[in-house]
Design a protein around this motif. Structure first.
Motif, PDB file in Angstrom:
ATOM      1  N   VAL A   1       0.836  -1.203   0.000  1.00 35.03           N
ATOM      2  CA  VAL A   1       0.000   0.000   0.000  1.00 35.03           C
ATOM      3  C   VAL A   1       0.873   1.255   0.000  1.00 35.03           C
ATOM      4  O   VAL A   1       0.594   2.223  -0.722  1.00 35.03           O
ATOM      5  CB  VAL A   1      -0.955  -0.004   1.202  1.00 35.03           C
ATOM      6  CG1 VAL A   1      -1.736   1.301   1.281  1.00 35.03           C
ATOM      7  CG2 VAL A   1      -1.920  -1.189   1.121  1.00 35.03           C
ATOM      8  N   GLU A   2       1.928   1.247   0.812  1.00 36.78           N
ATOM      9  CA  GLU A   2       2.783   2.435   0.916  1.00 36.78           C
ATOM     10  C   GLU A   2       3.515   2.757  -0.381  1.00 36.78           C
ATOM     11  O   GLU A   2       3.962   3.889  -0.580  1.00 36.78           O
ATOM     12  CB  GLU A   2       3.791   2.257   2.051  1.00 36.78           C
ATOM     13  CG  GLU A   2       3.165   2.372   3.434  1.00 36.78           C
ATOM     14  CD  GLU A   2       4.191   2.280   4.549  1.00 36.78           C
ATOM     15  OE1 GLU A   2       3.872   2.747   5.658  1.00 36.78           O
ATOM     16  OE2 GLU A   2       5.300   1.755   4.299  1.00 36.78           O
ATOM     17  N   ALA A   3       3.599   1.800  -1.273  1.00 31.45           N
ATOM     18  CA  ALA A   3       4.227   2.067  -2.566  1.00 31.45           C
ATOM     19  C   ALA A   3       3.462   3.132  -3.337  1.00 31.45           C
ATOM     20  O   ALA A   3       4.048   3.845  -4.163  1.00 31.45           O
ATOM     21  CB  ALA A   3       4.303   0.777  -3.388  1.00 31.45           C
ATOM     22  N   SER A   4       2.167   3.277  -3.044  1.00 32.97           N
ATOM     23  CA  SER A   4       1.377   4.299  -3.737  1.00 32.97           C
ATOM     24  C   SER A   4       0.935   5.438  -2.832  1.00 32.97           C
ATOM     25  O   SER A   4       0.549   6.502  -3.318  1.00 32.97           O
ATOM     26  CB  SER A   4       0.131   3.654  -4.362  1.00 32.97           C
ATOM     27  OG  SER A   4      -0.693   3.046  -3.371  1.00 32.97           O
ATOM     28  N   THR A   5       1.007   5.239  -1.512  1.00 38.70           N
ATOM     29  CA  THR A   5       0.509   6.270  -0.599  1.00 38.70           C
ATOM     30  C   THR A   5       1.610   7.012   0.145  1.00 38.70           C
ATOM     31  O   THR A   5       1.375   8.110   0.662  1.00 38.70           O
ATOM     32  CB  THR A   5      -0.405   5.650   0.472  1.00 38.70           C
ATOM     33  OG1 THR A   5       0.362   4.755   1.290  1.00 38.70           O
ATOM     34  CG2 THR A   5      -1.576   4.903  -0.173  1.00 38.70           C
ATOM     35  N   GLY A   6       2.783   6.409   0.258  1.00 34.34           N
ATOM     36  CA  GLY A   6       3.796   6.928   1.167  1.00 34.34           C
ATOM     37  C   GLY A   6       3.610   6.300   2.532  1.00 34.34           C
ATOM     38  O   GLY A   6       2.610   5.626   2.798  1.00 34.34           O
ATOM     39  N   PRO A   7       4.554   6.507   3.459  1.00 30.06           N
ATOM     40  CA  PRO A   7       4.523   5.815   4.757  1.00 30.06           C
ATOM     41  C   PRO A   7       3.442   6.351   5.692  1.00 30.06           C
ATOM     42  O   PRO A   7       3.069   7.520   5.647  1.00 30.06           O
ATOM     43  CB  PRO A   7       5.916   6.081   5.333  1.00 30.06           C
ATOM     44  CG  PRO A   7       6.363   7.342   4.665  1.00 30.06           C
ATOM     45  CD  PRO A   7       5.771   7.320   3.293  1.00 30.06           C
ATOM     46  N   PHE A   8       2.956   5.451   6.540  1.00 29.09           N
ATOM     47  CA  PHE A   8       1.977   5.792   7.564  1.00 29.09           C
ATOM     48  C   PHE A   8       2.673   5.948   8.910  1.00 29.09           C
ATOM     49  O   PHE A   8       3.770   5.442   9.121  1.00 29.09           O
ATOM     50  CB  PHE A   8       0.914   4.696   7.671  1.00 29.09           C
ATOM     51  CG  PHE A   8       0.132   4.491   6.406  1.00 29.09           C
ATOM     52  CD1 PHE A   8      -0.870   5.376   6.052  1.00 29.09           C
ATOM     53  CD2 PHE A   8       0.402   3.411   5.575  1.00 29.09           C
ATOM     54  CE1 PHE A   8      -1.591   5.196   4.884  1.00 29.09           C
ATOM     55  CE2 PHE A   8      -0.315   3.218   4.404  1.00 29.09           C
ATOM     56  CZ  PHE A   8      -1.316   4.115   4.048  1.00 29.09           C
ATOM     57  N   ASP A   9       2.014   6.608   9.843  1.00 27.35           N
ATOM     58  CA  ASP A   9       2.526   6.729  11.211  1.00 27.35           C
ATOM     59  C   ASP A   9       2.122   5.527  12.053  1.00 27.35           C
ATOM     60  O   ASP A   9       2.901   5.023  12.858  1.00 27.35           O
ATOM     61  CB  ASP A   9       1.993   8.006  11.875  1.00 27.35           C
ATOM     62  CG  ASP A   9       2.499   9.259  11.183  1.00 27.35           C
ATOM     63  OD1 ASP A   9       3.694   9.289  10.829  1.00 27.35           O
ATOM     64  OD2 ASP A   9       1.712  10.188  10.998  1.00 27.35           O
ATOM     65  N   TYR A  10       0.885   5.072  11.874  1.00 28.49           N
ATOM     66  CA  TYR A  10       0.350   3.939  12.641  1.00 28.49           C
ATOM     67  C   TYR A  10      -0.262   2.925  11.688  1.00 28.49           C
ATOM     68  O   TYR A  10      -0.803   3.280  10.636  1.00 28.49           O
ATOM     69  CB  TYR A  10      -0.741   4.392  13.614  1.00 28.49           C
ATOM     70  CG  TYR A  10      -0.268   5.271  14.745  1.00 28.49           C
ATOM     71  CD1 TYR A  10       0.189   4.715  15.947  1.00 28.49           C
ATOM     72  CD2 TYR A  10      -0.294   6.645  14.634  1.00 28.49           C
ATOM     73  CE1 TYR A  10       0.610   5.518  16.990  1.00 28.49           C
ATOM     74  CE2 TYR A  10       0.129   7.461  15.673  1.00 28.49           C
ATOM     75  CZ  TYR A  10       0.581   6.889  16.848  1.00 28.49           C
ATOM     76  OH  TYR A  10       0.990   7.683  17.886  1.00 28.49           O
ATOM     77  N   ILE A  11      -0.192   1.664  12.098  1.00 23.70           N
ATOM     78  CA  ILE A  11      -0.819   0.570  11.359  1.00 23.70           C
ATOM     79  C   ILE A  11      -1.786  -0.127  12.309  1.00 23.70           C
ATOM     80  O   ILE A  11      -1.411  -0.517  13.420  1.00 23.70           O
ATOM     81  CB  ILE A  11       0.220  -0.469  10.871  1.00 23.70           C
ATOM     82  CG1 ILE A  11       1.391   0.224  10.139  1.00 23.70           C
ATOM     83  CG2 ILE A  11      -0.458  -1.516  10.008  1.00 23.70           C
ATOM     84  CD1 ILE A  11       1.007   1.002   8.911  1.00 23.70           C
ATOM     85  N   ALA A  12      -3.027  -0.318  11.886  1.00 26.87           N
ATOM     86  CA  ALA A  12      -4.013  -1.041  12.685  1.00 26.87           C
ATOM     87  C   ALA A  12      -4.418  -2.321  11.965  1.00 26.87           C
ATOM     88  O   ALA A  12      -4.757  -2.292  10.783  1.00 26.87           O
ATOM     89  CB  ALA A  12      -5.252  -0.180  12.931  1.00 26.87           C
ATOM     90  N   ASP A  13      -4.372  -3.423  12.682  1.00 25.43           N
ATOM     91  CA  ASP A  13      -4.887  -4.696  12.183  1.00 25.43           C
ATOM     92  C   ASP A  13      -6.256  -4.909  12.812  1.00 25.43           C
ATOM     93  O   ASP A  13      -6.376  -5.018  14.034  1.00 25.43           O
ATOM     94  CB  ASP A  13      -3.932  -5.836  12.560  1.00 25.43           C
ATOM     95  CG  ASP A  13      -4.504  -7.203  12.194  1.00 25.43           C
ATOM     96  OD1 ASP A  13      -5.164  -7.301  11.143  1.00 25.43           O
ATOM     97  OD2 ASP A  13      -4.286  -8.153  12.960  1.00 25.43           O
ATOM     98  N   LEU A  14      -7.301  -4.942  11.983  1.00 29.30           N
ATOM     99  CA  LEU A  14      -8.667  -5.163  12.451  1.00 29.30           C
ATOM    100  C   LEU A  14      -9.084  -6.561  12.021  1.00 29.30           C
ATOM    101  O   LEU A  14      -9.258  -6.830  10.833  1.00 29.30           O
ATOM    102  CB  LEU A  14      -9.614  -4.111  11.850  1.00 29.30           C
ATOM    103  CG  LEU A  14      -9.238  -2.646  12.103  1.00 29.30           C
ATOM    104  CD1 LEU A  14     -10.217  -1.721  11.386  1.00 29.30           C
ATOM    105  CD2 LEU A  14      -9.191  -2.342  13.597  1.00 29.30           C
TER     106      LEU A  14
END
Length: 228
Positions: free
Chosen positions: A87-100
């Motif tokens: 996903v980050e390949a198209s969005t850039g890095p996230f600060d937090y990752i949530a697994d639901l």
């Protein structure tokens, strides 16, 4: 992100099985969308049908999980890292990752919001969700010793004579797991030194791993008028 394997021994095909009139995974998709705070939502699966259902319900990022990350013995963390990287390949890095986890259909959108608020306020690396245990290792959970005799799992001195005197314990409910991104990619440990707990009530913590739990969720949805 939502991880949803094709295989399931406890409840075959559970992620696509109808629960309350929709495939079970759809409940978690809706909760994630309705919470209003997530920058992106992704579904990771080794099943084309699961990805198709997720796409039909508005999920933009559909990630094909490699087969070696979708076996019965595979750890979930590599699949999460793989999904995030895709996903980050198209969005850039996230600060937090949530697994639901999609086996927790009674989670509320407000639970997701409150869990993020808790980890951000605490300034820690990881958060898991859980509910108060009804069975306690200090009082009514036992093990068998090498001779086959019953022993309390976690002893106290003196031994407890009332359940109410036990330290508070929690059952992990497989509903919400949040990482700061750097910790997700730097540690394989299940718990970090600073992992905190987001407490949820029992009625929103019934995880579906068996047929009886699936039936319990169906009955609860019917009772509360959630059957569509």
């Amino acid at each position: 992100m939502i991880c949803a394997r094709k295989g399931s021994k406890g409840v075959p095909g559970k992620n696509l099985r109808s629960l309350g009139g929709v495939p079970m995974i759809v409940h978690t998709i809706r909760q994630a969308e309705q919470c209003g705070i997530l920058d992106s939502l992704a579904v990771s699966s080794d099943c084309d049908e699961i990805l198709s259902v997720a796409g039909a319900h508005g999920v933009k990022h559909l990630v094909q999980r490699p087969a070696e990350m979708a076996t019965d013995v595979a750890s979930k963390v590599p699949a999460i890292r793989h999904c995030v990287s895709e996903v980050e390949a198209s969005t850039g890095p996230f600060d937090y990752i949530a697994d639901l986890d999609c086996t927790a259909p009674f989670r509320l959108p407000s639970d997701i919001v409150a869990a993020f608020q808790q980890i951000e306020t605490a300034g820690v690396s990881t958060l898991i969700s859980g509910t108060r245990s009804r069975k306690l290792p200090y009082f009514n959970i036992v093990e068998l010793n090498e001779e086959g005799f019953v022993r309390i799992s976690k002893s106290t001195n003196p031994p407890l004579i009332r359940r109410q005197d036990s330290p508070i314990c929690f059952d992990m409910n497989a509903s919400i797991h949040i990482w700061r991104r750097e910790r997700l990619f730097s540690s394989d440990a299940r718990f970090q030194d600073d992992t905190i707990l987001f407490e949820m009530p029992f009625e929103r913590s019934i995880d579906i791993d068996t047929e009886i739990e699936f039936t319990m969720n169906e009955l609860l949805m019917r009772k509360y008028g959630l059957i569509q």
